[in-house]
Design a protein around this motif. Structure first.
Motif, PDB file in Angstrom:
ATOM      1  N   ALA A   1       0.825  -1.206   0.000  1.00 43.92           N
ATOM      2  CA  ALA A   1       0.000   0.000   0.000  1.00 43.92           C
ATOM      3  C   ALA A   1       0.862   1.260   0.000  1.00 43.92           C
ATOM      4  N   GLU A   2       1.984   1.226   0.691  1.00 40.88           N
ATOM      5  CA  GLU A   2       2.848   2.409   0.745  1.00 40.88           C
ATOM      6  C   GLU A   2       3.353   2.766  -0.650  1.00 40.88           C
ATOM      7  N   ARG A   3       3.731   1.743  -1.432  1.00 36.70           N
ATOM      8  CA  ARG A   3       4.173   2.030  -2.803  1.00 36.70           C
ATOM      9  C   ARG A   3       3.029   2.628  -3.616  1.00 36.70           C
ATOM     10  N   ALA A   4       1.825   2.095  -3.427  1.00 39.44           N
ATOM     11  CA  ALA A   4       0.676   2.609  -4.164  1.00 39.44           C
ATOM     12  C   ALA A   4       0.416   4.076  -3.820  1.00 39.44           C
ATOM     13  N   PHE A   5       0.506   4.412  -2.540  1.00 41.74           N
ATOM     14  CA  PHE A   5       0.312   5.806  -2.139  1.00 41.74           C
ATOM     15  C   PHE A   5       1.410   6.686  -2.714  1.00 41.74           C
ATOM     16  N   ALA A   6       2.643   6.209  -2.701  1.00 42.17           N
ATOM     17  CA  ALA A   6       3.762   6.987  -3.237  1.00 42.17           C
ATOM     18  C   ALA A   6       3.591   7.241  -4.731  1.00 42.17           C
ATOM     19  N   ASN A   7       2.965   6.278  -5.432  1.00 41.26           N
ATOM     20  CA  ASN A   7       2.761   6.403  -6.878  1.00 41.26           C
ATOM     21  C   ASN A   7       1.442   7.073  -7.234  1.00 41.26           C
ATOM     22  N   GLY A   8       0.691   7.488  -6.215  1.00 34.94           N
ATOM     23  CA  GLY A   8      -0.585   8.138  -6.477  1.00 34.94           C
ATOM     24  C   GLY A   8      -1.667   7.201  -6.955  1.00 34.94           C
ATOM     25  N   GLU A   9      -1.507   5.904  -6.665  1.00 28.40           N
ATOM     26  CA  GLU A   9      -2.481   4.898  -7.125  1.00 28.40           C
ATOM     27  C   GLU A   9      -3.556   4.687  -6.063  1.00 28.40           C
ATOM     28  N   THR A  10      -4.282   5.733  -5.760  1.00 27.41           N
ATOM     29  CA  THR A  10      -5.297   5.700  -4.714  1.00 27.41           C
ATOM     30  C   THR A  10      -6.665   6.017  -5.314  1.00 27.41           C
ATOM     31  N   VAL A  11      -7.701   5.739  -4.528  1.00 33.97           N
ATOM     32  CA  VAL A  11      -9.066   6.070  -4.955  1.00 33.97           C
ATOM     33  C   VAL A  11      -9.791   6.759  -3.811  1.00 33.97           C
ATOM     34  N   ASP A  12     -10.824   7.499  -4.164  1.00 32.85           N
ATOM     35  CA  ASP A  12     -11.705   8.071  -3.146  1.00 32.85           C
ATOM     36  C   ASP A  12     -12.587   6.971  -2.572  1.00 32.85           C
ATOM     37  N   ALA A  13     -13.151   7.229  -1.403  1.00 29.60           N
ATOM     38  CA  ALA A  13     -13.978   6.224  -0.735  1.00 29.60           C
ATOM     39  C   ALA A  13     -15.114   5.729  -1.625  1.00 29.60           C
ATOM     40  N   CYS A  14     -15.734   6.631  -2.367  1.00 32.96           N
ATOM     41  CA  CYS A  14     -16.882   6.247  -3.188  1.00 32.96           C
ATOM     42  C   CYS A  14     -16.496   5.352  -4.357  1.00 32.96           C
ATOM     43  N   ASP A  15     -15.211   5.305  -4.682  1.00 30.04           N
ATOM     44  CA  ASP A  15     -14.764   4.528  -5.838  1.00 30.04           C
ATOM     45  C   ASP A  15     -14.088   3.212  -5.469  1.00 30.04           C
ATOM     46  N   ALA A  16     -14.024   2.892  -4.186  1.00 31.41           N
ATOM     47  CA  ALA A  16     -13.392   1.639  -3.758  1.00 31.41           C
ATOM     48  C   ALA A  16     -14.232   0.449  -4.205  1.00 31.41           C
ATOM     49  N   GLN A  17     -13.583  -0.536  -4.782  1.00 28.93           N
ATOM     50  CA  GLN A  17     -14.300  -1.678  -5.328  1.00 28.93           C
ATOM     51  C   GLN A  17     -13.663  -2.993  -4.873  1.00 28.93           C
ATOM     52  N   PRO A  18     -14.484  -4.005  -4.607  1.00 24.88           N
ATOM     53  CA  PRO A  18     -13.949  -5.342  -4.334  1.00 24.88           C
ATOM     54  C   PRO A  18     -13.552  -6.027  -5.634  1.00 24.88           C
ATOM     55  N   ASN A  19     -12.772  -7.083  -5.517  1.00 25.51           N
ATOM     56  CA  ASN A  19     -12.458  -7.923  -6.665  1.00 25.51           C
ATOM     57  C   ASN A  19     -12.776  -9.358  -6.271  1.00 25.51           C
ATOM     58  N   TYR A  20     -13.986  -9.785  -6.608  1.00 24.13           N
ATOM     59  CA  TYR A  20     -14.428 -11.103  -6.193  1.00 24.13           C
ATOM     60  C   TYR A  20     -13.761 -12.218  -7.004  1.00 24.13           C
ATOM     61  N   VAL A  21     -13.275 -11.908  -8.213  1.00 21.41           N
ATOM     62  CA  VAL A  21     -12.734 -12.863  -9.179  1.00 21.41           C
ATOM     63  C   VAL A  21     -13.853 -13.771  -9.696  1.00 21.41           C
ATOM     64  N   ARG A  22     -14.545 -14.445  -8.798  1.00 22.95           N
ATOM     65  CA  ARG A  22     -15.763 -15.165  -9.193  1.00 22.95           C
ATOM     66  C   ARG A  22     -16.927 -14.203  -8.996  1.00 22.95           C
TER      67      ARG A  22
END
Length: 227
Positions: free
Chosen positions: A194-215
């Motif tokens: 997560a720290e790398r993602a934050f450093a790279n600006g790869e974040t989302v707002d709360a309303c845009d958070a999505q699960p990845n169920y795969v199935r």
């Protein structure tokens, strides 16, 4: 830059929470099936109190986005959204399989690993990862759900997760060494991802958070004559 981050995962039988605050790390991990919704908020509050930290002191929140239990994944995403929305914090979703792979890389020093979670109904969630130059788990194949006997050509030699507890034959037939530990995702190992993602600006707002169920859907096996 070091980020002050809260990480939570409720996608499997385990509930795990980790906090990196002012250079100190706090962690909680407990296998508590069907108790996540009762325990997650009190445990988060207790951890923040132990760290003398308030939500508004954080830079953001990481959450286990799946795959895993549909209910557990939804709980983790919803809690992360609620906490982030209340303070205007950014979010990062981290794969539960990547989290397990990161633990294997950190604890066992492996360079490639197949993380797998028992998906029930004779299937497994799997993701293949290698250690990148920075030591972080990098995906080499798209995460998928499949029958355990359909695995092939994943170019890794180690495996972690509940999938191989349930289906040890699948691991042995693919010459995979099943590593001890890393059976269930631990939010502590989400922090550096997560720290790398934050450093790279790869974040989302709360309303845009999505699960990845795969199935995406549950396929129920119907009784004879009920097709």
């Amino acid at each position: 830059m070091t980020y002050n981050l809260l990480a939570i995962d409720a996608s499997t039988e385990a509930l795990s929470i980790a906090l990196n605050y002012n250079g100190k790390t706090f962690r909680f991990f407990e296998e508590c099936p069907q108790q996540h919704s009762q325990k997650i908020l009190p445990q988060i509050e207790a951890m923040l109190n132990d760290a003398n930290c308030k939500l508004q002191d954080l830079d953001g929140i990481a959450f286990g986005k799946g795959p895993g239990s549909f209910t557990g994944v939804r709980i983790g995403v919803a809690i992360a959204q609620g906490l982030a929305y209340s303070q205007g914090l950014k979010l990062v979703g981290v794969s539960t399989l990547q989290t397990m792979a990161q633990q294997a890389i950190d604890e066992h020093g492996v360079t490639g690993v197949l993380a797998g979670i028992d998906a029930r109904m004779g299937e497994v969630y799997v993701g293949a990862y290698v250690a990148g130059d920075d030591g972080l788990a990098e995906s080499t194949h798209e995460e998928m759900v499949c029958a355990p006997d359909s695995l092939a050509n994943l170019n890794v030699d180690s495996a972690v997760g509940t999938a191989w507890v349930t289906y040890p034959k699948a691991a042995s037939e693919n010459n995979l060494k099943v590593l001890e530990g890393s059976v269930l995702p631990d939010a502590f190992y989400m922090l550096k991802i997560a720290e790398r993602a934050f450093a790279n600006g790869e974040t989302v707002d709360a309303c845009d958070a999505q699960p990845n169920y795969v199935r995406d859907t549950v396929t129920w096996k119907k009784l004879p004559g009920k097709e």
